[in-house]
Design a protein around this motif. Structure first.
Motif, short mmCIF file in Angstrom:
data_model
loop_
_atom_site.label_atom_id
_atom_site.label_comp_id
_atom_site.label_asym_id
_atom_site.label_seq_id
_atom_site.Cartn_x
_atom_site.Cartn_y
_atom_site.Cartn_z
N GLN A 55 0.83 -1.20 0.00
CA GLN A 55 0.00 0.00 0.00
C GLN A 55 0.87 1.25 0.00
O GLN A 55 0.57 2.23 -0.69
CB GLN A 55 -0.93 0.01 1.22
N PHE A 56 1.97 1.22 0.79
CA PHE A 56 2.90 2.35 0.80
C PHE A 56 3.43 2.61 -0.61
O PHE A 56 3.45 3.75 -1.08
CB PHE A 56 4.08 2.06 1.74
N ILE A 57 3.87 1.55 -1.27
CA ILE A 57 4.47 1.68 -2.59
C ILE A 57 3.44 2.21 -3.59
O ILE A 57 3.72 3.11 -4.39
CB ILE A 57 5.02 0.33 -3.08
N MET A 58 2.23 1.65 -3.57
CA MET A 58 1.19 2.05 -4.53
C MET A 58 0.77 3.51 -4.33
O MET A 58 0.63 4.27 -5.29
CB MET A 58 -0.02 1.12 -4.39
N VAL A 59 0.60 3.91 -3.06
CA VAL A 59 0.21 5.29 -2.78
C VAL A 59 1.33 6.24 -3.19
O VAL A 59 1.09 7.27 -3.83
CB VAL A 59 -0.14 5.47 -1.29
N GLY A 60 2.58 5.91 -2.81
CA GLY A 60 3.71 6.77 -3.16
C GLY A 60 3.89 6.91 -4.66
O GLY A 60 4.12 8.01 -5.17
N THR A 61 3.74 5.80 -5.40
CA THR A 61 3.87 5.82 -6.86
C THR A 61 2.77 6.67 -7.48
O THR A 61 3.01 7.47 -8.39
CB THR A 61 3.82 4.40 -7.44
N ALA A 62 1.54 6.52 -6.97
CA ALA A 62 0.41 7.30 -7.48
C ALA A 62 0.64 8.80 -7.27
O ALA A 62 0.37 9.61 -8.17
CB ALA A 62 -0.89 6.87 -6.80
N ILE A 63 1.18 9.16 -6.13
CA ILE A 63 1.44 10.58 -5.84
C ILE A 63 2.52 11.13 -6.77
O ILE A 63 2.41 12.27 -7.24
CB ILE A 63 1.83 10.76 -4.36
N LEU A 64 3.53 10.34 -7.05
CA LEU A 64 4.57 10.78 -7.98
C LEU A 64 4.00 11.01 -9.38
O LEU A 64 4.40 11.95 -10.08
CB LEU A 64 5.72 9.77 -8.04
N PHE A 65 3.09 10.15 -9.80
CA PHE A 65 2.43 10.35 -11.09
C PHE A 65 1.66 11.68 -11.09
O PHE A 65 1.70 12.43 -12.07
CB PHE A 65 1.48 9.20 -11.41
N VAL A 66 0.98 11.96 -9.99
CA VAL A 66 0.21 13.20 -9.89
C VAL A 66 1.13 14.42 -9.92
O VAL A 66 0.89 15.39 -10.66
CB VAL A 66 -0.65 13.21 -8.61
N THR A 67 2.22 14.38 -9.13
CA THR A 67 3.11 15.54 -9.05
C THR A 67 3.91 15.73 -10.34
O THR A 67 4.10 16.87 -10.78
CB THR A 67 4.09 15.41 -7.87
N GLN A 68 4.37 14.64 -10.95
CA GLN A 68 5.22 14.75 -12.13
C GLN A 68 4.45 15.03 -13.41
O GLN A 68 5.01 15.54 -14.38
CB GLN A 68 6.06 13.47 -12.30
N PHE A 69 3.16 14.70 -13.42
CA PHE A 69 2.39 14.93 -14.64
C PHE A 69 1.24 15.93 -14.42
O PHE A 69 1.22 16.98 -15.07
CB PHE A 69 1.85 13.59 -15.16
N ALA A 70 0.33 15.63 -13.51
CA ALA A 70 -0.83 16.50 -13.33
C ALA A 70 -0.43 17.87 -12.78
O ALA A 70 -0.82 18.91 -13.34
CB ALA A 70 -1.85 15.83 -12.41
N LEU A 71 0.33 17.89 -11.68
CA LEU A 71 0.69 19.17 -11.07
C LEU A 71 1.63 19.99 -11.96
O LEU A 71 1.49 21.21 -12.06
CB LEU A 71 1.34 18.95 -9.70
#
Length: 287
Positions: free
Chosen positions: A54-70
């Motif tokens: 869960q840690f890995i999945m949440v962290g990876t999802a946040i990186l996708f958000v910050t690196q692409f969406a944000l």
């Protein structure tokens, strides 16, 4: 101090590529999986052993958000090293908040909640800093190598393409005093109000004395990349560079076909010479 300022202001252009951002996220995720699974840092097996994935999945999802969406939202195309570090802190801050929100203990006191969040922030930052730094270091060196390789190819191409073009030198009366191919020229030496041009004529090197200044000559040969000024008195053709040796103030060059002649690279042209060396095949180095 000046070098440090230059580094933090340097542009991190390779992270403008979507492919490289995917690679960054993937590398961080793989590192985190291996590090947490193998080493179980920060006593994670005691307080979060059930949440590894869960840690890995949440962290990876946040990186996708910050690196692409944000980045898209804020229209951030390129970072400098300073702004990339600040962006990294933002990613850690967001990630730590969600880790605390989803997996943290329920605490009533705000002071305890704040301490728990700071602890989560610290652990998250310590885990992310290694893969982040390694990836950026690797990509920086890869990018710089590719850039130097491209510049080297450009110099070689320019030298090959233009070596048969005529270099024409006019005298005081405006008439052509000498016309040779760029590729024939080995080096030029300033001699007062005259220039000594050493160039290849068949298999023999010959010298021609013409009236003129090396400064004016330098302007006329800017389009031919292999020619480089190394001293207030010398311009050399890198295609004829045989070897060099370092000195306290600069370098001494030995050119092909004139092994007994030593040409000095002065301290004021040392940086330019070293930059050019990086872009061409290294000659024999003597010390």
């Amino acid at each position: 101090m000046n070098n440090f300022k230059k580094i933090i202001k340097r542009e991190v252009s390779f992270l403008s590529s979507a492919k490289n951002r995917f690679l960054l996220i993937g590398f961080v995720a793989i590192y985190a999986i291996l590090f947490i699974t193998l080493y179980e840092p920060f006593n994670i097996n005691q307080w979060g052993g059930n949440y590894y994935w869960q840690f890995i999945m949440v962290g990876t999802a946040i990186l996708f958000v910050t690196q692409f969406a944000l980045r898209s939202l804020f229209r951030i195309k390129n970072f400098t090293y300073l702004s990339l570090f600040l962006w990294y802190l933002l990613e850690v801050t967001i990630m730590a908040y969600f880790f605390y929100l989803l997996f943290g203990d329920e605490l009533s006191a705000y002071s305890e909640q704040f301490k728990e969040y700071l602890l989560t922030f610290r652990y998250t930052a310590l885990i992310l800093i290694v893969p982040y730094t390694v990836f950026v270091w690797y990509m920086e060196h890869k990018y710089r190598y590719s850039k130097l390789k491209a510049e080297k190819a450009e110099i070689i191409e320019a030298g090959t393409k233009d070596k048969n073009k005529l270099l024409t030198i006019t005298g005081e009366n405006g008439k052509v005093a000498l016309a040779i191919k760029y590729g024939q020229l080995v080096y030029v030496k300033s001699a007062g109000n005259y220039l000594e041009l050493f160039y290849m004529k068949g298999e023999t090197i010959v010298k021609e004395l013409i009236r003129g200044s090396i400064k004016e000559f330098e302007v006329n040969i800017q389009d031919y990349k292999p020619l480089l000024r190394i001293h207030r008195s010398y311009i050399v053709n890198f295609n004829y560079l045989h070897s060099f040796k370092r000195t306290k103030k600069g370098y001494i060059l030995i050119m092909q076909h004139v092994p007994d002649v030593e040409l000095s690279v002065s301290s004021s042209y040392k940086d330019i010479f070293e930059e050019r060396l990086k872009k061409v095949s290294s000659p024999l180095v003597t010390t």
